[in-house]
Design a protein around this motif. Structure first.
Motif, short mmCIF file in Angstrom:
data_model
loop_
_atom_site.label_atom_id
_atom_site.label_comp_id
_atom_site.label_asym_id
_atom_site.label_seq_id
_atom_site.Cartn_x
_atom_site.Cartn_y
_atom_site.Cartn_z
N SER A 7 0.43 18.10 3.01
CA SER A 7 1.25 16.43 3.64
C SER A 7 0.18 15.23 3.92
O SER A 7 -1.18 15.54 3.89
N GLY A 8 0.80 14.31 3.50
CA GLY A 8 -0.23 13.17 3.60
C GLY A 8 -0.35 12.28 2.10
O GLY A 8 0.50 12.69 1.29
N GLY A 9 -1.23 11.99 1.84
CA GLY A 9 -1.73 11.37 0.43
C GLY A 9 -0.56 10.38 0.61
O GLY A 9 0.69 9.59 1.32
N GLY A 10 -0.73 9.56 -0.98
CA GLY A 10 0.63 8.26 -1.12
C GLY A 10 -0.93 7.17 -1.53
O GLY A 10 -1.95 7.27 -1.78
N LEU A 11 0.15 5.84 -1.35
CA LEU A 11 -1.01 4.67 -2.13
C LEU A 11 -1.12 3.81 -0.76
O LEU A 11 -0.05 3.66 0.18
N VAL A 12 -2.39 3.45 -0.06
CA VAL A 12 -2.57 2.59 0.34
C VAL A 12 -3.08 1.57 -0.48
O VAL A 12 -4.87 1.64 -1.76
N GLN A 13 -3.45 0.61 -0.12
CA GLN A 13 -4.47 -0.99 -0.32
C GLN A 13 -6.12 -0.60 0.05
O GLN A 13 -6.70 0.15 1.12
N PRO A 14 -7.62 -0.88 -1.26
CA PRO A 14 -8.76 -1.11 -0.05
C PRO A 14 -8.95 -1.33 1.40
O PRO A 14 -8.23 -2.24 1.34
N GLY A 15 -9.68 -0.18 1.51
CA GLY A 15 -9.64 -1.06 3.23
C GLY A 15 -8.92 -0.20 4.26
O GLY A 15 -9.05 -0.22 4.77
N GLY A 16 -8.03 0.94 3.48
CA GLY A 16 -7.02 0.98 4.18
C GLY A 16 -8.07 2.60 4.73
O GLY A 16 -8.39 3.25 4.33
N SER A 17 -6.42 3.17 5.68
CA SER A 17 -6.60 3.95 6.35
C SER A 17 -5.76 5.20 5.11
O SER A 17 -4.06 5.78 5.59
N LEU A 18 -5.39 6.48 5.24
CA LEU A 18 -4.79 8.08 4.91
C LEU A 18 -5.66 9.16 6.15
O LEU A 18 -6.23 9.13 6.32
N SER A 19 -4.21 9.93 6.06
CA SER A 19 -4.06 10.90 6.69
C SER A 19 -3.80 11.98 5.69
O SER A 19 -2.30 12.31 5.53
N LEU A 20 -4.37 13.60 5.09
CA LEU A 20 -4.02 14.49 5.20
C LEU A 20 -4.45 15.53 6.24
O LEU A 20 -5.22 15.95 6.52
N SER A 21 -3.20 16.48 5.79
CA SER A 21 -2.81 17.74 6.73
C SER A 21 -2.68 19.08 6.28
O SER A 21 -1.84 19.05 5.09
#
Length: 117
Positions: A7-21
């Protein structure tokens, strides 16, 4: 049958953060390690981060302190926190789990991470 559910992922802007589980189910044994790999079209799958059951972690050279892998191998869960993402981090990210005896690698279906403005 062992299944790795991401779960997690997706679209993010440069410099941003995401979490994957990732959560594993269906194993009646303990994994030696769990973690994440990633792949882009035309390239080999590469290591992002793995954690062994004694909590030893290994990161790909490109991570450079931006990502943190946490989790509980005995509890069949890992989480990848990704900060300061760049467009070069765009890829399909796969959860992985390794068994030692007999040796076998298990994979999730993959979750897309896209870094773009």
């Amino acid at each position: 049958q062992v299944q790795l559910v991401e779960s997690g992922g997706g679209l993010v802007q440069p410099g941003g953060s995401l979490s994957l589980s990732c959560a594993a189910a269906g194993n009646n044994f303990r994994f030696y390690s769990m973690g994440w790999y990633r792949q882009t079209p035309g390239k080999q799958r590469e290591l992002v981060a793995t954690m062994t059951n004694d909590r030893t972690t290994e990161y790909g050279d490109f991570v450079k302190g931006r990502f943190t892998l946490s989790g509980d191998i005995a509890g069949n869960t890992v989480r990848l926190q990704m900060n300061n993402l760049t467009p070069e981090d765009t890829a399909l990210y796969y959860c992985s789990a390794r068994k030692l005896f007999p040796p076998q690698m298990y994979w999730g279906q993959g979750t897309q991470v896209t870094v773009s403005s």
